[in-house]
Design a protein around this motif. Sequence first.
Motif, PDB file in Angstrom:
ATOM      1  N   THR A 143      25.490 -14.416  -4.604  1.00  0.00           N
ATOM      2  CA  THR A 143      24.895 -13.821  -5.803  1.00  0.00           C
ATOM      3  C   THR A 143      23.727 -14.685  -6.258  1.00  0.00           C
ATOM      4  N   ALA A 144      22.681 -14.064  -6.759  1.00  0.00           N
ATOM      5  CA  ALA A 144      21.499 -14.813  -7.197  1.00  0.00           C
ATOM      6  C   ALA A 144      21.819 -15.636  -8.447  1.00  0.00           C
ATOM      7  N   GLN A 145      21.130 -16.755  -8.591  1.00  0.00           N
ATOM      8  CA  GLN A 145      21.284 -17.615  -9.761  1.00  0.00           C
ATOM      9  C   GLN A 145      19.996 -17.675 -10.570  1.00  0.00           C
ATOM     10  N   ASN A 146      18.868 -17.696  -9.874  1.00  0.00           N
ATOM     11  CA  ASN A 146      17.565 -17.753 -10.533  1.00  0.00           C
ATOM     12  C   ASN A 146      16.894 -16.384 -10.458  1.00  0.00           C
ATOM     13  N   GLY A 147      16.040 -16.110 -11.426  1.00  0.00           N
ATOM     14  CA  GLY A 147      15.307 -14.853 -11.425  1.00  0.00           C
ATOM     15  C   GLY A 147      16.126 -13.656 -11.841  1.00  0.00           C
ATOM     16  N   ILE A 148      17.246 -13.890 -12.552  1.00  0.00           N
ATOM     17  CA  ILE A 148      18.107 -12.795 -12.993  1.00  0.00           C
ATOM     18  C   ILE A 148      18.530 -13.021 -14.441  1.00  0.00           C
ATOM     19  N   LEU A 149      19.072 -11.975 -15.046  1.00  0.00           N
ATOM     20  CA  LEU A 149      19.717 -12.088 -16.340  1.00  0.00           C
ATOM     21  C   LEU A 149      21.153 -12.539 -16.100  1.00  0.00           C
TER      22      LEU A 149
END
Length: 282
Positions: A192-198
């Motif tokens: 799962t993404a950590q940066n660039g997301i809410l």
Amino acid sequence: MNNLHVWKISSSPGCESLELPDLSSLDSVSRQLPEGLYSTFRTYGRCARALDLKHHLGRLYLPAAERGVEPSVSARELREALAGLLEAYRPGEARVRISLSLAESPGQVFAMIEPLKMLDETVYQRGVRVATFHTERANPRIKSTSFIQKSDQERKSLAQSGIFEGLIVQNRRIYEGLTSNFYAVRSGALVTAQNGILLGVTRRIVLRQARKFGLKIEYRPLPVDELPGVDEAFITSSSRGLVPVVELDGKPVGEGHPGLWTKRLITAYAGYVEQKSEPIRP
């Protein structure tokens, strides 16, 4: 009570009911209010409780403080106001959106409440279809109503195609959903993404439960090229919880049905909500 209501909330005179031309959805209401910050959550315990309400309030009050904007009502007063407004929605549950204007009348707080429409249980049992598309948020860490307007056409197009959620792709990597966070289980790890997301409220809880189960977590956006090797996928949001993804861009995810990790995390999340939801009234 079976429709959506909107209020302007201030320390004085308190809650002022608003009549708007379009009350068809929370998004339609948000588009008619001044641009600003917002957060959406559902109630529990017959409209008396919410999950991690402090974090939802922080999405409004912390960025406002950083900008030197004074809210029309304190966080405590807003909780009191919401508790009172929600009494009319009992004994059912409600979906609540709070917003704070950064444009016209900076600091003005609004509340939107509608009866909670639960997803059919078959959604969690069978999973949903999602599709990728290219867009980006001006500031992914800030939940701004401007993104509702920006992504309106994509939302309508996806809905007309029978797609449950759109996934945001940048540089051929999947970051998050339009209204959710995205996760994939691949080679025994949760990606799962950590940066660039809410950073969603539900996301934090699900990741905590995954760590408790010993599931390795890889914090990175999933490259589109890795999709054929994905065993499971799901999305999360405060209103819907954890929803299995069984088809992505017209192709089955894994074996085409909710996986074991997904089912286990759905059960764990439900148990967490039961134990940790907090009173809305301070």
